[in-house]
Scaffold this active site. Sequence first.
Site: not given
Ligand code: NAD
Length: 312
Positions: A149, A152, A176
């Site tokens: 953030d 951004r 966040h």
């Molecule tokens: P995604 O669905 O593309 O990827 C998630 C991955 O986690 C998948 O490959 C899935 O197989 C894996 N997974 C699920 N359960 C699991 C487990 N128990 N053990 C191991 N792997 C497991 O999602 P994404 O777009 O990559 O987002 C991931 C996270 O990051 C989300 O919670 C999203 O909100 C967060 N995110 C955070 C920020 C930030 O600023 N902090 C920014 C963008 C996204």
Amino acid sequence: MEKVTKIVLIGTGFVGSSYAFAVVNQGLANELVLIDINKKKAEGDAMDLNHALPFGSPMRIWAGDYSDCKDADLVVITAGANQQPGETRLDLVDKNAKIFKSIVSEVMKSGFVGLFLVATNPVDILSYATWKYSGLPAHRVIGSGTILDTARLRYLLSKAYKVNPQNVHAYIIGEHGDSELPVWSHATLGVRPISDYLKEGKGPTQDELDQIFINVRDAAYHIIDRKGATYYGIAMAMARLTRAILNDENSVLTVSTLLNGEYGLKDIYIGVPAIVNRSGIREVVELNLNEQELEKLHHSAEVLTQIMKKVF
Ligand code: NAD
């Protein structure tokens, strides 16, 4: 022999695989291990990333398992559900808290003695969960907090003032998520306060600054509407944090960390500027917020506390 630096990444979805690419591209470690519940995805990413090595720094990359965490310097968690259109980050808490309980216990079973870096949402709550579930000292569990953030905000301000974003110093703090806030009272271009520009009528008006903040706060919704997920910004932010940690930089970054009385808050992980080095969070950089900012930060903390009560 030179010490090997090892990162284990758990969750190789959009965010995780983009982070892995940033790590390889920037040559941030000697070893990178990929773990995902979808083992094939982790294997495919490891193969693909290995094919990039002739163009980058030497590194060992493989799809591994939790035993690889034993001698890892950093375990990075990006596993779990992401926001669907219309969903808030806080809506993800039940699903992702369950996933974290099992992931963190598997990591700790390996004998892990390094640092955790968490990006999964809601990141403040899951960073707190990682701290609780791991039993590690809080300085070794870092959430990405408002680092994205803040980036951004700096980007949009750099466009508004036509100044390099690296010379824009301004923070977003708090959750966040939807209750975060900009710290206008400490925003500067170089070392000159933005309030001086406002007084002179130069650059954006306060209304325009308020709109910039709204665009920052709602950026994820705008991106998810267009392409389903956000990942490049957070991946680079996590790579930046990785560099600050592994290079023992003592850099000031806005991360989610445990507050222990700072800003009058306790027992909560929330985004604030802090000094980051090889041992994790060296200290929180406590800003002298004005009354309105402090009130908004407390409101943001309250939003998180209400959700946390349901989880812990
Ligand atoms: P995604 O669905 O593309 O990827 C998630 C991955 O986690 C998948 O490959 C899935 O197989 C894996 N997974 C699920 N359960 C699991 C487990 N128990 N053990 C191991 N792997 C497991 O999602 P994404 O777009 O990559 O987002 C991931 C996270 O990051 C989300 O919670 C999203 O909100 C967060 N995110 C955070 C920020 C930030 O600023 N902090 C920014 C963008 C996204």
